[in-house]
Design an enzyme around this catalytic site. Structure first.
Site, mmCIF file in Angstrom:
data_model
loop_
_atom_site.group_PDB
_atom_site.id
_atom_site.type_symbol
_atom_site.label_atom_id
_atom_site.label_comp_id
_atom_site.label_asym_id
_atom_site.label_seq_id
_atom_site.Cartn_x
_atom_site.Cartn_y
_atom_site.Cartn_z
ATOM 1 N N TYR A 294 -8.381 15.036 -6.696
ATOM 2 C CA TYR A 294 -7.441 14.447 -7.655
ATOM 3 C C TYR A 294 -6.603 15.527 -8.334
ATOM 4 C CZ TYR A 294 -5.845 11.764 -11.754
ATOM 5 O OH TYR A 294 -5.075 11.158 -12.728
ATOM 6 N N ASP B 62 0.868 -1.171 0.000
ATOM 7 C CA ASP B 62 0.000 0.000 0.000
ATOM 8 C C ASP B 62 0.912 1.230 0.000
ATOM 9 O OD1 ASP B 62 -1.657 2.128 0.522
ATOM 10 O OD2 ASP B 62 -2.693 1.190 2.209
#
Ligand SMILES: NC(=O)c1ccc[n+]([C@@H]2O[C@H](COP(=O)([O-])OP(=O)(O)OC[C@H]3O[C@@H](n4cnc5c(N)ncnc54)[C@H](O)[C@@H]3O)[C@@H](O)[C@H]2O)c1
Length: 260
Positions: free
Chosen positions: A159, A62
């Site tokens: 984003y 991760d």
């Protein structure tokens, strides 16, 4: 495999699918030993590389976890005793307008797109600065930004801000570590059709164009959208010995979108 990257160890994050998979395949074809890292299994990427005669290993990680990244970098550097490059490609697209953006959504897009790039870049450079120089370069970093970190896309606040941050992180680190022989660049892809996102399989298989695809085509001077190999080719240059006086650059691979 023989090629310009023979003997090099390169980490590619987000290598299970999409652009990361294409980059991993290309760098391995150019001779690199690829460490294919992803939250999901990258086994199919590694199998494709090995079937083509290349060398790779899969690591489940991760990239928002600092400790997991430390282990990843240690494992990668242990392959040959050297970490030649990392491609920070893992990321997630999405978001909304500011009044619809919850604290959790904001944190998610900043974490997976920007904090991950910060953590990976710091861990990689910490290792690279102690390596011997090759032709003046100790290591190379390639960060995956986006055209949406340059332009203002509708309803993708977290984003877009994260990718703009990736661009500035790229410039900042390139400036701070140039003297140490660290080369840092970003790729800003335009709309790249991987087949994994809504409407893309229909576009590829049947030529059906949904509204999002039509919008992307209308903004692209080229008469086509991008394919993963377009990005893989750019990454192959940015990790290669030919990239030795290019640093802090943001390479738009977008068919001219951001020039329009
Ligand atoms: N496809 C495009 O049109 C496009 C355009 C501009 C920028 N980008 C950027 O390129 C990169 C790849 O895009 P893609 O379209 O291939 O995306 P994708 O969703 O197909 O693949 C992303 C990969 O990253 C992995 N990933 C996500 N979160 C992770 C985490 N926390 N730790 C480790 N791995 C994680 C996913 O499992 C997946 O395999 C992303 O950073 C994206 O923002 C893509």
């Amino acid at each position: 495999m023989t090629g310009g990257l023979t003997g090099r160890t390169i980490v590619v994050t987000g290598a299970a699918a999409g652009l990361g998979r294409a980059i991993a395949l290309r760098l391995a074809a150019d001779g690199a030993t690829v460490v294919a890292a992803d939250l999901r299994s990258s086994d199919s990427t590694v199998e494709a590389i090995v079937a083509a005669g290349g060398v790779a290993r899969a690591v489940t990680v991760d990239v928002t976890s600092a400790s997991a990244i430390e282990s990843l970098i240690e494992e990668a550097a242990g392959v040959t005793g050297r970490l030649d490059a990392v491609v920070n490609n893992a990321g997630r697209f999405g978001g909304s307008r500011i009044l619809d953006t919850t604290d959790e959504e904001w944190d998610h897009y900043l974490d997976v797109n920007l904090r991950s790039t910060f953590l990976m870049t710091r861990a990689a450079i910490r290792r690279m600065v102690d390596q011997e120089q090759r032709d003046g370069v100790r290591g190379r970093i390639v960060n995956m930004a986006s055209q949406l970190g340059i332009t203002g896309p509708p309803a993708a606040l977290g984003y877009a801000v994260a990718k703009a941050g990736v661009i500035q992180l790229t410039r900042q680190v390139a400036v701070d570590y140039g003297r140490e022989g660290i080369v840092v660049n970003a790729i800003a892809p335009g709309r790249i059709i991987t087949g994994d996102h809504p409407g893309e399989r229909e576009y590829l298989d049947e030529g059906t164009i949904d509204a999002a695809t039509e919008f992307s085509l209308s903004r692209t001077p080229f008469s086509r959208l991008g394919v993963p190999e377009d990005i893989a080719g750019a990454a192959a240059f940015l990790v290669s010995d030919d990239c030795r006086f290019v640093s802090g650059a943001v390479l738009a691979v977008d068919g001219g979108w951001t020039a329009y």
